[in-house]
Design an enzyme around this catalytic site. Structure first.
Site, PDB file in Angstrom:
ATOM      1  N   HIS A 168       1.268   2.304 -10.035  1.00 51.98           N
ATOM      2  CA  HIS A 168       0.262   2.666  -9.038  1.00 51.98           C
ATOM      3  C   HIS A 168      -1.041   1.977  -9.466  1.00 51.98           C
ATOM      4  CE1 HIS A 168       2.377   6.319  -7.307  1.00 51.98           C
ATOM      5  NE2 HIS A 168       3.023   6.199  -8.447  1.00 51.98           N
ATOM      6  N   HIS A 199       7.577   1.555 -10.877  1.00 49.71           N
ATOM      7  CA  HIS A 199       6.472   0.983 -10.106  1.00 49.71           C
ATOM      8  C   HIS A 199       5.151   1.386 -10.738  1.00 49.71           C
ATOM      9  CE1 HIS A 199       7.714   4.881  -8.512  1.00 49.71           C
ATOM     10  NE2 HIS A 199       6.429   5.113  -8.277  1.00 49.71           N
ATOM     11  N   VAL A 216      10.362   8.204  -6.916  1.00 43.07           N
ATOM     12  CA  VAL A 216      11.156   7.005  -6.617  1.00 43.07           C
ATOM     13  C   VAL A 216      11.576   6.395  -7.952  1.00 43.07           C
ATOM     14  CG1 VAL A 216      11.201   4.766  -5.492  1.00 43.07           C
ATOM     15  CG2 VAL A 216       9.892   6.635  -4.465  1.00 43.07           C
ATOM     16  N   ASN A 265       4.413   6.803 -13.438  1.00 42.69           N
ATOM     17  CA  ASN A 265       4.957   8.152 -13.609  1.00 42.69           C
ATOM     18  C   ASN A 265       6.397   8.072 -14.104  1.00 42.69           C
ATOM     19  OD1 ASN A 265       2.632   9.505 -12.640  1.00 42.69           O
ATOM     20  ND2 ASN A 265       3.256   9.133 -10.528  1.00 42.69           N
ATOM     21  N   ARG A 271       0.832  -1.214   0.000  1.00 39.78           N
ATOM     22  CA  ARG A 271       0.000   0.000   0.000  1.00 39.78           C
ATOM     23  C   ARG A 271       0.865   1.262   0.000  1.00 39.78           C
ATOM     24  NH1 ARG A 271      -4.783  -2.075   0.446  1.00 39.78           N
ATOM     25  NH2 ARG A 271      -4.945  -3.944   1.722  1.00 39.78           N
ATOM     26  N   ASP A 272       0.428   2.246  -0.792  1.00 39.27           N
ATOM     27  CA  ASP A 272       1.112   3.531  -0.807  1.00 39.27           C
ATOM     28  C   ASP A 272       0.926   4.228   0.540  1.00 39.27           C
ATOM     29  OD1 ASP A 272       2.006   5.584  -3.390  1.00 39.27           O
ATOM     30  OD2 ASP A 272       1.633   6.477  -1.422  1.00 39.27           O
ATOM     31  N   ILE A 273       1.981   4.847   1.019  1.00 35.66           N
ATOM     32  CA  ILE A 273       1.949   5.498   2.331  1.00 35.66           C
ATOM     33  C   ILE A 273       1.053   6.746   2.322  1.00 35.66           C
ATOM     34  CG2 ILE A 273       3.922   7.076   2.099  1.00 35.66           C
ATOM     35  CD1 ILE A 273       4.963   5.915   4.784  1.00 35.66           C
TER      36      ILE A 273
HETATM   37  P1  5GP Z   1       6.030   8.234  -7.701  1.00 33.95           P
HETATM   38  O1  5GP Z   1       5.774   9.633  -7.191  1.00 33.95           O
HETATM   39  O2  5GP Z   1       7.511   7.968  -7.846  1.00 33.95           O
HETATM   40  O3  5GP Z   1       5.248   7.848  -8.927  1.00 33.95           O
HETATM   41  O4  5GP Z   1       5.475   7.273  -6.585  1.00 33.95           O
HETATM   42  C1  5GP Z   1       6.148   7.037  -5.391  1.00 33.95           C
HETATM   43  C2  5GP Z   1       5.106   6.675  -4.358  1.00 33.95           C
HETATM   44  O5  5GP Z   1       5.762   6.078  -3.262  1.00 33.95           O
HETATM   45  C3  5GP Z   1       4.330   7.875  -3.825  1.00 33.95           C
HETATM   46  O6  5GP Z   1       2.952   7.743  -4.143  1.00 33.95           O
HETATM   47  C4  5GP Z   1       4.605   7.852  -2.327  1.00 33.95           C
HETATM   48  O7  5GP Z   1       3.477   8.177  -1.559  1.00 33.95           O
HETATM   49  C5  5GP Z   1       5.071   6.432  -2.096  1.00 33.95           C
HETATM   50  N1  5GP Z   1       6.008   6.295  -1.000  1.00 33.95           N
HETATM   51  C6  5GP Z   1       7.094   7.084  -0.733  1.00 33.95           C
HETATM   52  N2  5GP Z   1       7.748   6.637   0.353  1.00 33.95           N
HETATM   53  C7  5GP Z   1       7.075   5.533   0.770  1.00 33.95           C
HETATM   54  C8  5GP Z   1       7.271   4.618   1.863  1.00 33.95           C
HETATM   55  O8  5GP Z   1       8.200   4.718   2.655  1.00 33.95           O
HETATM   56  N3  5GP Z   1       6.350   3.614   1.996  1.00 33.95           N
HETATM   57  C9  5GP Z   1       5.300   3.456   1.128  1.00 33.95           C
HETATM   58  N4  5GP Z   1       4.450   2.423   1.343  1.00 33.95           N
HETATM   59  N5  5GP Z   1       5.089   4.294   0.090  1.00 33.95           N
HETATM   60  C10 5GP Z   1       5.963   5.314  -0.078  1.00 33.95           C
END
Ligand code: 5GP
Length: 122
Positions: A106, A104, A100, A91, A33-35
């Site tokens: 979503h 990945h 990140v 993304n 799950r996303d945080i």
């Molecule tokens: P991006 O912005 O790279 O497409 O997605 C990265 C996602 O990782 C974001 O939606 C963010 O909320 C999530 N995220 C960042 N740090 C953590 C973490 O420590 N744990 C979890 N579960 N999600 C994280």
């Protein structure tokens, strides 16, 4: 967060060093799950092997990309949204908000999702 730190974040989650709410895993993928959830269901599907983004994954290992997509469908099934529908988002880089740099998916759903693609308001 620097890019170097960001690159290691999901590897640390996969390795169990950073706790996460794991939804699904197999030999190729890891889903949790996303945080900061953007919908009632918001799960990240990460290939265990790191590629920087969707294009690099597709070019480097198309079979692994297919495994990520199949894992996203499995997550939708486990989360009970296969029938109601779900969205899969990858993304890439700054304007898309990638933070990140370990590719990945979503997986979003559990409620009607809004339109997307509009610039953020100031
Ligand atoms: P991006 O912005 O790279 O497409 O997605 C990265 C996602 O990782 C974001 O939606 C963010 O909320 C999530 N995220 C960042 N740090 C953590 C973490 O420590 N744990 C979890 N579960 N999600 C994280």
């Amino acid at each position: 967060m620097s890019e170097t730190e960001a690159e290691t974040l999901f590897e640390r989650i996969i390795g169990g060093e950073i706790p996460a709410d794991v939804v699904y895993q197999d030999d190729a993928t890891f889903a949790f799950r996303d945080i900061r959830p953007q919908a009632r269901v918001h799960v990240l599907v990460v290939p265990r092997k790191r590629y920087r983004n969707l294009g690099e994954l597709a070019a480097g290992d198309p079979e692994l990309l297919a495994r990520v997509v199949l894992a996203a469908r499995k997550v939708a099934e486990l989360e009970g949204v296969l029938g109601s529908g779900y969205r899969v988002v990858f993304n890439t880089d700054e304007d898309a908000g990638q933070t990140v740099f370990h590719v990945h998916a979503h997986v979003l759903g559990g409620e009607p999702l809004g339109l997307f693609g509009a610039p953020e308001e100031d």
